[in-house]
Write a protein that holds these residues in place. Structure first.
Motif, PDB file in Angstrom:
ATOM      1  N   GLY A  88      13.710  34.004  76.151  1.00 46.63           N
ATOM      2  CA  GLY A  88      13.323  34.740  77.362  1.00 46.63           C
ATOM      3  C   GLY A  88      11.809  34.889  77.482  1.00 46.63           C
ATOM      4  O   GLY A  88      11.245  34.770  78.574  1.00 46.63           O
ATOM      5  N   LEU A  89      11.130  35.128  76.362  1.00 54.36           N
ATOM      6  CA  LEU A  89       9.663  35.268  76.385  1.00 54.36           C
ATOM      7  C   LEU A  89       9.008  33.934  76.767  1.00 54.36           C
ATOM      8  O   LEU A  89       8.036  33.886  77.529  1.00 54.36           O
ATOM      9  CB  LEU A  89       9.143  35.720  75.018  1.00 54.36           C
ATOM     10  N   ASN A  90       9.562  32.845  76.234  1.00 57.92           N
ATOM     11  CA  ASN A  90       9.022  31.511  76.548  1.00 57.92           C
ATOM     12  C   ASN A  90       9.274  31.141  78.006  1.00 57.92           C
ATOM     13  O   ASN A  90       8.388  30.624  78.688  1.00 57.92           O
ATOM     14  CB  ASN A  90       9.629  30.455  75.609  1.00 57.92           C
ATOM     15  N   VAL A  91      10.483  31.421  78.481  1.00 59.24           N
ATOM     16  CA  VAL A  91      10.807  31.116  79.885  1.00 59.24           C
ATOM     17  C   VAL A  91       9.892  31.928  80.808  1.00 59.24           C
ATOM     18  O   VAL A  91       9.349  31.403  81.793  1.00 59.24           O
ATOM     19  CB  VAL A  91      12.296  31.437  80.186  1.00 59.24           C
ATOM     20  N   THR A  92       9.705  33.204  80.482  1.00 58.78           N
ATOM     21  CA  THR A  92       8.862  34.064  81.317  1.00 58.78           C
ATOM     22  C   THR A  92       7.437  33.522  81.394  1.00 58.78           C
ATOM     23  O   THR A  92       6.827  33.479  82.476  1.00 58.78           O
ATOM     24  CB  THR A  92       8.857  35.507  80.759  1.00 58.78           C
ATOM     25  N   THR A 101      13.374  42.410  82.469  1.00 53.78           N
ATOM     26  CA  THR A 101      13.783  43.183  81.293  1.00 53.78           C
ATOM     27  C   THR A 101      14.636  42.288  80.405  1.00 53.78           C
ATOM     28  O   THR A 101      15.509  41.575  80.898  1.00 53.78           O
ATOM     29  CB  THR A 101      14.612  44.417  81.718  1.00 53.78           C
ATOM     30  N   LEU A 102      14.362  42.334  79.108  1.00 53.82           N
ATOM     31  CA  LEU A 102      15.161  41.533  78.170  1.00 53.82           C
ATOM     32  C   LEU A 102      15.917  42.471  77.224  1.00 53.82           C
ATOM     33  O   LEU A 102      15.322  43.382  76.645  1.00 53.82           O
ATOM     34  CB  LEU A 102      14.251  40.609  77.350  1.00 53.82           C
ATOM     35  N   MET A 103      17.221  42.241  77.122  1.00 48.85           N
ATOM     36  CA  MET A 103      18.050  43.069  76.221  1.00 48.85           C
ATOM     37  C   MET A 103      19.076  42.188  75.521  1.00 48.85           C
ATOM     38  O   MET A 103      19.296  41.042  75.916  1.00 48.85           O
ATOM     39  CB  MET A 103      18.811  44.149  77.008  1.00 48.85           C
ATOM     40  N   ALA A 104      19.722  42.759  74.501  1.00 52.01           N
ATOM     41  CA  ALA A 104      20.755  42.018  73.764  1.00 52.01           C
ATOM     42  C   ALA A 104      21.509  42.983  72.849  1.00 52.01           C
ATOM     43  O   ALA A 104      20.951  44.002  72.436  1.00 52.01           O
ATOM     44  CB  ALA A 104      20.113  40.932  72.905  1.00 52.01           C
ATOM     45  N   PRO A 105      22.737  42.641  72.507  1.00 48.02           N
ATOM     46  CA  PRO A 105      23.438  43.439  71.482  1.00 48.02           C
ATOM     47  C   PRO A 105      23.051  43.009  70.068  1.00 48.02           C
ATOM     48  O   PRO A 105      23.488  43.596  69.089  1.00 48.02           O
ATOM     49  CB  PRO A 105      24.917  43.107  71.742  1.00 48.02           C
ATOM     50  N   VAL A 129      20.815  37.498  83.912  1.00 48.30           N
ATOM     51  CA  VAL A 129      20.653  36.071  83.592  1.00 48.30           C
ATOM     52  C   VAL A 129      20.911  35.951  82.088  1.00 48.30           C
ATOM     53  O   VAL A 129      20.156  36.497  81.276  1.00 48.30           O
ATOM     54  CB  VAL A 129      19.230  35.557  83.916  1.00 48.30           C
ATOM     55  N   TRP A 130      21.985  35.269  81.720  1.00 48.74           N
ATOM     56  CA  TRP A 130      22.355  35.176  80.303  1.00 48.74           C
ATOM     57  C   TRP A 130      21.455  34.179  79.595  1.00 48.74           C
ATOM     58  O   TRP A 130      21.121  33.125  80.159  1.00 48.74           O
ATOM     59  CB  TRP A 130      23.827  34.768  80.172  1.00 48.74           C
ATOM     60  N   LEU A 131      21.099  34.519  78.357  1.00 44.46           N
ATOM     61  CA  LEU A 131      20.172  33.691  77.576  1.00 44.46           C
ATOM     62  C   LEU A 131      20.664  33.595  76.137  1.00 44.46           C
ATOM     63  O   LEU A 131      21.271  34.536  75.631  1.00 44.46           O
ATOM     64  CB  LEU A 131      18.777  34.345  77.543  1.00 44.46           C
ATOM     65  N   PRO A 132      20.328  32.511  75.449  1.00 47.44           N
ATOM     66  CA  PRO A 132      20.732  32.419  74.043  1.00 47.44           C
ATOM     67  C   PRO A 132      19.817  33.202  73.098  1.00 47.44           C
ATOM     68  O   PRO A 132      20.044  33.198  71.897  1.00 47.44           O
ATOM     69  CB  PRO A 132      20.659  30.919  73.750  1.00 47.44           C
ATOM     70  N   GLY A 133      18.794  33.847  73.616  1.00 43.76           N
ATOM     71  CA  GLY A 133      17.918  34.643  72.743  1.00 43.76           C
ATOM     72  C   GLY A 133      16.780  35.243  73.538  1.00 43.76           C
ATOM     73  O   GLY A 133      16.441  34.774  74.632  1.00 43.76           O
ATOM     74  N   LEU A 134      16.203  36.280  72.964  1.00 42.49           N
ATOM     75  CA  LEU A 134      15.073  36.910  73.654  1.00 42.49           C
ATOM     76  C   LEU A 134      13.784  36.119  73.503  1.00 42.49           C
ATOM     77  O   LEU A 134      12.928  36.138  74.393  1.00 42.49           O
ATOM     78  CB  LEU A 134      14.868  38.340  73.135  1.00 42.49           C
TER      79      LEU A 134
END
Ligand SMILES: Cc1ncc(COP(=O)(O)O)c(C=O)c1O
Length: 390
Positions: A95-99, A227-231, A87-92
């Motif tokens: 992601g924490l807020n959505v979770t 799981t949240l990841m990003a480059p 699931v693509w996100l503009p930031g982690l």
């Protein structure tokens, strides 16, 4: 191939959050977590190609962009993920807020271990959920920050829904070992908690310690893990806002995606292009970066030990370019204000969920000469304080 991490770049007067904070002041910013390095050449080339195309419509990831992520996750961690789990996100932080919103109701509780990156505590509060924290324990003998499982068990209430894990850990720089993660997984299963595993720093491990994605520990924990990841951190592209969640369980994923609807912005064309180049072609640069950061870390540790009385590195730093320094012996009511007076801008330990005056966080993701200058300013600040006291 060689890469240049030594050139000092001028970031003053640009749109840099890190440098704008001290605009017009002689304060070296060593706070927010981005690095004063040019990103990897393949990323810059991919962005230039994408810009030359000149059309920037609404984006969807191309097959090759998804493939780059799936391949890198398998190559680096032996974790075979299905493209549908992304699931693509503009930031982690997003992601924490959505979770928080997806898996807890207002008034329900989200557990985290402190000190920790501040959004682990603020994300639940943003939407009326409750952040509950349990402090790490310092094992002085082994020089290791450890999880207090007894306190964790005690902190669980009938309203606890989620556990937020940061691995590798910001700001402690720890990489959690398989046995610790298995215990955490067992804890989440036993208390029926959803686990949100923020693994944004997993490609920034400085020592020969494997990263274990929590979701790979077994089917039971995988079914309850986001799981949240990003480059972004590794390749120094956080301003491009490109991250992703990996959620293997279809029900969990649907609930998560529903919570993003109409609120979470799309990832951009440039973000996808950078992400693909990072994961597909960025490995030689990443290895060179890790070697440089390792050098910075070791230089910093030696400097602290030799020249900064009253400042202590309590445990070896295994990952990230963020150092957690104990300054409690200096007895400063406002450590950040004190260090700023001597020209160095650090992060306040109090933001990470502990009383003010115990720690500061130093970002050493910069050329060695900048780090050296920052540390010399810290030395003056420390000696200035000790003189005033003595
Ligand atoms: C653990 C952790 N998660 C998330 C972030 C920020 O993520 P993003 O910029 O993608 O919102 C950071 C930045 O320092 C971090 O350390």
């Amino acid at each position: 191939m060689t890469f240049d991490f030594d050139t000092v770049l001028e970031r003053r007067g640009t749109d840099s959050q890190k440098w704008q904070k001290y605009a017009g002041k002689d304060i070296l910013p060593m706070w927010v977590a981005d690095m004063d390095f040019v990103s990897a050449p393949p990323i810059i080339e991919a962005l230039q190609r994408r810009v030359a195309h000149g059309v920037f419509g609404y984006a969807r990831p191309a097959a090759s962009e998804v493939e780059a992520v799936v391949t890198a996750v398998e190559r680096n961690y032996g974790w075979r993920i299905d493209p549908s789990w992304l699931v693509w996100l503009p930031g982690l932080v997003c992601g924490l807020n959505v979770t928080s919103q997806a898996f807890a109701q207002p008034g329900e509780e989200v557990l985290a271990l402190t000190p920790v990156y501040p959004p682990f505590m603020t994300a639940p509060k943003n939407s009326g959920r409750v952040s509950v924290t349990v402090p790490f324990m310092l094992n002085e003998g082994q020089r290791r920050w450890e999880i207090d499982f007894v306190a964790l068990d005690r902190a669980v209430t009938p309203r606890t829904r989620l556990f937020f894990l940061c691995n590798p850990h910001n700001p402690l720089g720890r990489v959690f070992r398989r046995d610790e993660l298995l215990r955490l997984a067992e804890f989440c299963v036993r208390h029926n908690l959803i686990l949100c595993s923020d693994e944004i720093h997993c490609d920034l491990i400085l020592d020969a310690i494997p990263h274990v994605p929590t979701a790979t520990l077994g089917a039971e924990i995988a079914a309850r893990t986001v799981t949240l990841m990003a480059p972004s951190k590794t390749y120094n592209v956080p301003g491009l806002g490109t991250s992703f969640a990996i959620i293997s369980d279809p029900k969990l994923r649907t609930t998560f995606v529903r919570a993003t609807a109409g609120i979470v912005a799309e990832v951009t064309n440039l973000g996808y292009a950078a992400c693909e180049a990072a994961y597909r072609d960025g490995e030689p640069w990443r290895q060179a970066l890790l070697a440089y950061l390792r050098g910075n870390r070791d230089f910093m540790h030696r400097f602290v030990e030799a020249n900064l009385p009253g400042v202590r590195v309590e445990a070896p730093q295994e990952a990230t370019y963020l150092a957690w320094l104990n300054v409690s012996a200096l007895g400063l009511a406002d450590p950040i204000g004190h260090f700023e007076k001597y020209g160095i801008g650090l992060s306040d330990g109090a933001f990470f969920g502990e009383p003010r005056g115990l720690h500061v966080r130093l970002n050493f993701g910069c050329p060695r000469s900048t780090l050296e200058e920052g540390l010399k300013r810290m030395e003056k600040a420390v000696k200035g304080r000790l003189k005033a006291e003595g």
